[in-house]
Design an enzyme around this catalytic site. Sequence first.
Site: not given
Ligand code: NAP
Ligand code: 8YV
Length: 318
Positions: A232, A261, A279
């Site tokens: 994010r 954004e 994004h």
């Molecule tokens: P997840 O399985 O919940 O993994 C989150 C990881 O972050 C965990 O390893 C957690 O470990 C760590 N974490 C949480 N808070 C933290 C902190 N304060 N400092 C350091 N590490 C921390 O989540 P995920 O499914 O992998 O998704 C992660 C994130 O990616 C989503 O929440 C979203 O914001 C982002 N995302 C972006 C896109 C995009 O389109 N760009 C798409 C999908 C997801 P600990 O709890 O041990 O700290």
């Molecule tokens: C999405 C994302 O596109 O899953 C997330 O956390 O950032 C993206 O995969 C977005 O949330 C949709 O608006």
Amino acid sequence: MKQELLFYGSPKPGMMDLLNPKFNITNAKVISDDATYWQGKATEVVAIVMTGHGNLTDDLMAKLPALKIISSFGVGYDSIDAVSAAKRGVVVSHTPNVLNADVSNTAIMLMLAVSRSLVVDDAYLRAGRWLKDGAAPLRQSMDGRKVGIVGLGRIGLEIGRKLESFDMDISYHTRSKKNGVAYRYYQNLIEMAKDVDFMVVITPGGAATDKLISRDVMNALGKNGTLINIARGTVVDEAEMVKALQEGRLGGAGLDVYEAEPKVPEALFALDNVVLLPHVGSATIGTRQAMSDLVIENLFSFFDTGKAVAPVPECANL
Ligand code: NAP
Ligand code: 8YV
């Protein structure tokens, strides 16, 4: 009798056909806690389906006494106050796992694009400079170099697994060390930043990670380091990042997400050492369909069985 549902955002293909037989739907482009906005329906809304990133606050939930579930599109749910929802007995559900493949690919695509100057070299060719000025400058290989992953959850682990095939030296930073993970663990983010060539950020957004990637972290990553942010925009101190890139204190950046954004700091447009995406981490037809399907499955499962398929952790015990 159909129940009231608020649909916030743009419906994905096929969604309305599935929802219409079961719910009376109000489709809103913005979400507001202004009483007039609800046109008398506030007391009747039982479900919110969100495909947008509106702020779903406790104040808003307080105005919706019949609300039972918020089914959100995306795995990140930093725009929803899930702790308050749980206290109110409202289930928040999201779409984990189905997007791991494409989001991890996007991280690696950005790493390659920055390190090999993909966009700059494409522009070099199109401008006729290959003919005029000769071969493009040499770049750095990604293979065999050091990467630190910030956040080693579902997506972070998938990034690590794929980066193993680039023979990279992989380490990670999270709040708690992960069992059964062979990568080097750094409790101290700055220490990791000092030691790696690439830093890939894939934590949740929200207060706990706000500006986690600070000026000090970026200085530690340094003039030869590359920052990749697909988490994010709020996780990186954006103003400090722009300055670090402009002043050459940070080597490069590959970004999919931004603080405000779809606004992106224009100063970034002038920088050659930066690759910018709007994004699109999960933005393939197949993955977006799978996310859309899971939004509906969460909702229907909740009304059929009392449980969503993928509730967020804060609501797992409801
Ligand atoms: P997840 O399985 O919940 O993994 C989150 C990881 O972050 C965990 O390893 C957690 O470990 C760590 N974490 C949480 N808070 C933290 C902190 N304060 N400092 C350091 N590490 C921390 O989540 P995920 O499914 O992998 O998704 C992660 C994130 O990616 C989503 O929440 C979203 O914001 C982002 N995302 C972006 C896109 C995009 O389109 N760009 C798409 C999908 C997801 P600990 O709890 O041990 O700290
Ligand atoms: C999405 C994302 O596109 O899953 C997330 O956390 O950032 C993206 O995969 C977005 O949330 C949709 O608006």
